[in-house]
Write an enzyme that holds these catalytic residues in place. Structure first.
Site, PDB file in Angstrom:
ATOM      1  N   SER A   1       0.861  -1.171   0.000  1.00 56.37           N
ATOM      2  CA  SER A   1       0.000   0.000   0.000  1.00 56.37           C
ATOM      3  C   SER A   1       0.898   1.221   0.000  1.00 56.37           C
ATOM      4  O   SER A   1       2.049   1.163   0.428  1.00 56.37           O
ATOM      5  CB  SER A   1      -0.864   0.001   1.266  1.00 56.37           C
ATOM      6  OG  SER A   1      -1.517   1.241   1.428  1.00 56.37           O
TER       7      SER A   1
ATOM      8  N   TYR B   1      -1.775  -0.644  10.959  1.00 56.46           N
ATOM      9  CA  TYR B   1      -1.869  -0.931   9.527  1.00 56.46           C
ATOM     10  C   TYR B   1      -0.619  -0.443   8.798  1.00 56.46           C
ATOM     11  O   TYR B   1       0.000  -1.194   8.038  1.00 56.46           O
ATOM     12  CB  TYR B   1      -3.120  -0.276   8.939  1.00 56.46           C
ATOM     13  CG  TYR B   1      -3.254  -0.464   7.449  1.00 56.46           C
ATOM     14  CD1 TYR B   1      -3.702  -1.670   6.926  1.00 56.46           C
ATOM     15  CD2 TYR B   1      -2.939   0.561   6.560  1.00 56.46           C
ATOM     16  CE1 TYR B   1      -3.833  -1.858   5.555  1.00 56.46           C
ATOM     17  CE2 TYR B   1      -3.062   0.382   5.193  1.00 56.46           C
ATOM     18  CZ  TYR B   1      -3.502  -0.825   4.695  1.00 56.46           C
ATOM     19  OH  TYR B   1      -3.614  -1.001   3.340  1.00 56.46           O
TER      20      TYR B   1
ATOM     21  N   THR C   1     -12.949  -0.171  -3.134  1.00 51.20           N
ATOM     22  CA  THR C   1     -13.001  -1.575  -2.743  1.00 51.20           C
ATOM     23  C   THR C   1     -13.947  -1.695  -1.554  1.00 51.20           C
ATOM     24  O   THR C   1     -14.275  -0.688  -0.921  1.00 51.20           O
ATOM     25  CB  THR C   1     -11.617  -2.087  -2.302  1.00 51.20           C
ATOM     26  OG1 THR C   1     -11.224  -1.382  -1.117  1.00 51.20           O
ATOM     27  CG2 THR C   1     -10.574  -1.893  -3.403  1.00 51.20           C
TER      28      THR C   1
END
Length: 181
Positions: free
Chosen positions: A42, A55, A90
């Site tokens: 990412s 994350y 998404t």
């Protein structure tokens, strides 16, 4: 903990599981394509993001592992790439505000009291705006992945989304304090 388990340790285990087959293919002179690994991380793995510490840490770890693996497998002729999408439409991106609200609900009373509902409301609104107003068509990720697995000379990194390409340049060039305000 779950972020590291899925985004980092899962990626490491999967990469290691396929290494014997990839090395065998690299030794074969009849292989149609050079073997390769493409890890989807990412843009969050390239720059930290407030409120997404676990994350972004997992994605930073995945980036570091992939970069090290690229150097280690170069001698075998095995290409290793990362695909770094920014926000794309998404199911995960669409549920960002709901995930924040779920985390808020699970937080301790002390923590909720410390931050307050006004803060949480502003954070949820900002996250929702960031993740929906700036979301790209996922076809761009598909195209980058297709190139990474079919190109004769794949890139080591695929930044996907104009924000990934241009904001990352700013983050890397401007003083840290500008982005931490």
């Amino acid at each position: 903990h779950i972020d590291m388990e899925v985004n980092y340790f899962g990626l490491v285990r999967t990469s290691k599981a396929f290494l014997p087959l990839l090395k065998e293919t690299a030794r074969s002179k009849s292989a149609a394509y050079r073997p390769r690994i493409v890890n989807v991380t990412s843009v969050a793995g390239l720059t930290p993001c407030a409120f997404l510490g676990p994350y972004t840490a997992s994605k930073h770890a995945a980036e570091a592992f992939t970069s090290a693996l690229r150097g280690e497998l170069r001698a075998w002729g095995i290409d290793v790439s990362t695909c770094n999408p920014s926000f794309h439409r998404t199911p995960l991106q669409a549920s960002g505000a709901a995930m924040l609200n779920a985390a808020w609900t699970k937080a301790s009373d002390d923590l909720r009291s410390e931050y307050g509902s006004t803060y949480m409301s502003a954070l949820t609104h900002g996250a929702h705006y960031l993740m929906t107003a700036n979301a790209w068509d996922p076809v761009y990720v598909t195209r980058a992945l297709q190139h990474s697995v079919t190109a004769t000379r794949p890139r080591s990194q695929y930044l996907v989304g104009l924000d990934a390409k241009f904001v990352l340049v700013l983050v890397r060039q401007l003083p840290t304090w500008i982005f931490e305000r």
